[in-house]
Scaffold this active site. Structure first.
Site, PDB file in Angstrom:
ATOM      1  N   ASN A  12       4.587  29.029  22.097  1.00  0.00           N
ATOM      2  CA  ASN A  12       5.636  29.334  22.779  1.00  0.00           C
ATOM      3  C   ASN A  12       5.664  28.148  24.217  1.00  0.00           C
ATOM      4  O   ASN A  12       5.011  28.279  24.977  1.00  0.00           O
ATOM      5  CB  ASN A  12       5.670  30.920  23.383  1.00  0.00           C
ATOM      6  CG  ASN A  12       6.623  31.162  24.157  1.00  0.00           C
ATOM      7  OD1 ASN A  12       7.832  30.318  24.473  1.00  0.00           O
ATOM      8  ND2 ASN A  12       6.496  32.187  24.939  1.00  0.00           N
ATOM      9  N   LYS A  14       8.135  27.870  26.016  1.00  0.00           N
ATOM     10  CA  LYS A  14       8.725  28.252  27.227  1.00  0.00           C
ATOM     11  C   LYS A  14       9.894  26.912  27.637  1.00  0.00           C
ATOM     12  O   LYS A  14      10.234  26.350  26.683  1.00  0.00           O
ATOM     13  CB  LYS A  14       8.025  28.782  28.192  1.00  0.00           C
ATOM     14  CG  LYS A  14       6.999  29.765  27.807  1.00  0.00           C
ATOM     15  CD  LYS A  14       6.186  30.337  28.780  1.00  0.00           C
ATOM     16  CE  LYS A  14       5.353  31.441  28.068  1.00  0.00           C
ATOM     17  NZ  LYS A  14       4.328  32.189  29.191  1.00  0.00           N
ATOM     18  N   HIS A  99      10.028  38.816  24.836  1.00  0.00           N
ATOM     19  CA  HIS A  99       8.927  38.519  25.650  1.00  0.00           C
ATOM     20  C   HIS A  99       8.894  38.957  26.909  1.00  0.00           C
ATOM     21  O   HIS A  99       9.882  39.340  27.513  1.00  0.00           O
ATOM     22  CB  HIS A  99       9.125  36.910  25.396  1.00  0.00           C
ATOM     23  CG  HIS A  99       7.853  36.067  26.148  1.00  0.00           C
ATOM     24  ND1 HIS A  99       7.706  35.859  27.482  1.00  0.00           N
ATOM     25  CD2 HIS A  99       6.923  35.692  25.648  1.00  0.00           C
ATOM     26  CE1 HIS A  99       6.681  35.464  27.875  1.00  0.00           C
ATOM     27  NE2 HIS A  99       6.015  35.182  26.462  1.00  0.00           N
ATOM     28  N   GLU A 101       8.740  37.577  29.749  1.00  0.00           N
ATOM     29  CA  GLU A 101       9.524  37.082  30.827  1.00  0.00           C
ATOM     30  C   GLU A 101      11.016  37.306  30.562  1.00  0.00           C
ATOM     31  O   GLU A 101      11.630  37.430  31.519  1.00  0.00           O
ATOM     32  CB  GLU A 101       9.285  35.502  30.622  1.00  0.00           C
ATOM     33  CG  GLU A 101       7.967  35.071  31.161  1.00  0.00           C
ATOM     34  CD  GLU A 101       7.290  33.953  30.457  1.00  0.00           C
ATOM     35  OE1 GLU A 101       7.979  33.178  29.852  1.00  0.00           O
ATOM     36  OE2 GLU A 101       6.169  33.742  30.714  1.00  0.00           O
ATOM     37  N   GLU A 171       1.242  41.292  24.198  1.00  0.00           N
ATOM     38  CA  GLU A 171       1.120  40.462  25.279  1.00  0.00           C
ATOM     39  C   GLU A 171       0.844  41.157  26.722  1.00  0.00           C
ATOM     40  O   GLU A 171       2.133  41.361  27.264  1.00  0.00           O
ATOM     41  CB  GLU A 171       2.177  39.149  25.386  1.00  0.00           C
ATOM     42  CG  GLU A 171       2.147  38.472  24.104  1.00  0.00           C
ATOM     43  CD  GLU A 171       2.912  36.868  24.345  1.00  0.00           C
ATOM     44  OE1 GLU A 171       2.413  36.328  24.307  1.00  0.00           O
ATOM     45  OE2 GLU A 171       4.138  37.068  24.988  1.00  0.00           O
ATOM     46  N   GLY A 177      -0.170  33.680  31.522  1.00  0.00           N
ATOM     47  CA  GLY A 177       0.217  32.465  32.436  1.00  0.00           C
ATOM     48  C   GLY A 177      -0.736  32.647  33.646  1.00  0.00           C
ATOM     49  O   GLY A 177      -0.641  32.020  34.777  1.00  0.00           O
ATOM     50  N   SER A 216      -2.869  34.000  28.095  1.00  0.00           N
ATOM     51  CA  SER A 216      -3.871  33.183  28.579  1.00  0.00           C
ATOM     52  C   SER A 216      -5.045  32.775  27.340  1.00  0.00           C
ATOM     53  O   SER A 216      -6.141  32.700  27.567  1.00  0.00           O
ATOM     54  CB  SER A 216      -4.622  33.464  29.780  1.00  0.00           C
ATOM     55  OG  SER A 216      -3.656  33.499  30.587  1.00  0.00           O
TER      56      SER A 216
HETATM   57  P1  PGA Z   1       0.116  31.982  28.293  1.00  0.00           P
HETATM   58  O1  PGA Z   1       1.538  32.562  27.755  1.00  0.00           O
HETATM   59  O2  PGA Z   1      -0.558  31.651  26.824  1.00  0.00           O
HETATM   60  O3  PGA Z   1       0.477  30.695  29.026  1.00  0.00           O
HETATM   61  O4  PGA Z   1      -0.492  33.101  28.933  1.00  0.00           O
HETATM   62  C1  PGA Z   1       1.693  33.248  26.485  1.00  0.00           C
HETATM   63  C2  PGA Z   1       3.078  33.666  26.183  1.00  0.00           C
HETATM   64  O5  PGA Z   1       3.723  34.012  27.334  1.00  0.00           O
HETATM   65  O6  PGA Z   1       3.625  33.842  25.196  1.00  0.00           O
END
Ligand code: PGA
Length: 254
Positions: A12, A14, A99, A101, A171, A177, A216
């Site tokens: 992803n 983003k 997701h 976010e 997640e 993140g 992460s």
């Molecule tokens: P990250 O994001 O690996 O940077 O924690 C994962 C995601 O949001 O799909």
């Protein structure tokens, strides 16, 4: 049953990698990652980099593509939005729905995710439904309840047949993140609860829907996470932006 070769490694990106960066990244990554038939790789570039990514993987049918979001409406006056039909026409096979976010930065509700899942499925776009708890929900012991609620909202009322190709990503919001990864044990425990609910919702089909872990995940922890019981793949943000780490994630596990 869903025919994906597991593990599924999904990137992803983003709001990173415009068309120029996406092309450069893919030239580097495709030079490093040789096709493997014992896994599935899916990339989720930004909508504006989608065409560049599609052309970069034209000779690599093993690399699948999806979009990060769709609008729930079929079409119309929704300035700035992309529909399921537009995503499909652009060459997407998958779409991330719900997701964290989208839920927590953009205020997307359970009802919104339900509409998006339906719209995606109506167009033959595979929804990757993301679920996961916030830190305060984990501390209150509500992890499983939150995941179950989000799964019921996203998939409830759909036939098992409609969900045949669907994918779920667990997640935990506190792990996204933040550099704070769930332990393989934490991931397994949540995946077990998610699997139980998927069985309830879709029987045999629910027993086989892949459940990815995200939050992460990186080149150092990918193998341990993939070895955790019930983890069928990874959804990777930050560590998918660098060709070397993404390549080693794509080669992680057995
Ligand atoms: P990250 O994001 O690996 O940077 O924690 C994962 C995601 O949001 O799909």
């Amino acid at each position: 049953m869903a025919a994906y070769q597991r593990p599924i490694l999904a990137a992803n990106w983003k709001m990173n990698n415009g068309p120029t960066a996406a092309s450069a990244f893919l030239a580097s990554y495709l030079g490093r990652y040789a096709r493997r038939d014992d896994r599935t790789v899916i990339l989720f570039p930004s909508a504006l980099a989608f065409a560049a990514a599609r052309s970069a993987v034209a000779e690599r049918p093993d690399i699948l593509l999806g979009v990060q979001n769709i609008n729930a409406a079929e079409k119309g006056a929704f300035t700035g939005e992309n529909s399921a039909a537009i995503a499909l026409d652009a060459g997407a096979g998958f779409v991330l729905v719900g997701h964290s976010e989208r839920r927590h930065v953009f205020g997307e509700t359970d009802a919104d995710t339900a509409e998006k899942v339906k719209r995606a499925l109506a167009h033959g776009l595979v929804p990757v439904l993301c679920v996961g708890e916030k830190i305060e929900e984990r501390e209150a012991g509500e992890t499983d309840a939150v995941c179950v609620r989000q799964l019921r909202a996203g998939f409830g009322g759909l036939s098992a047949e409609a969900l045949r190709d669907a994918i779920v990503a667990y997640e935990p919001v506190w792990a996204i993140g933040t550099g704070r990864t769930a332990t393989p044990q934490d991931a397994s425990a949540a995946h077990q609860a998610i699997r139980a609910e998927l069985r309830t919702l879709a029987g045999e089909v629910g027993a086989s829907i892949p459940i990815l872990y995200g939050g992460s995940a990186n080149a150092s922890n990918a193998t341990a996470l993939l070895a955790a019981p019930g983890v069928d793949g990874l959804l990777v943000g930050g560590a998918s932006l660098e060709a070397e780490s993404w390549t080693s994630i794509c080669n992680a596990g057995s």
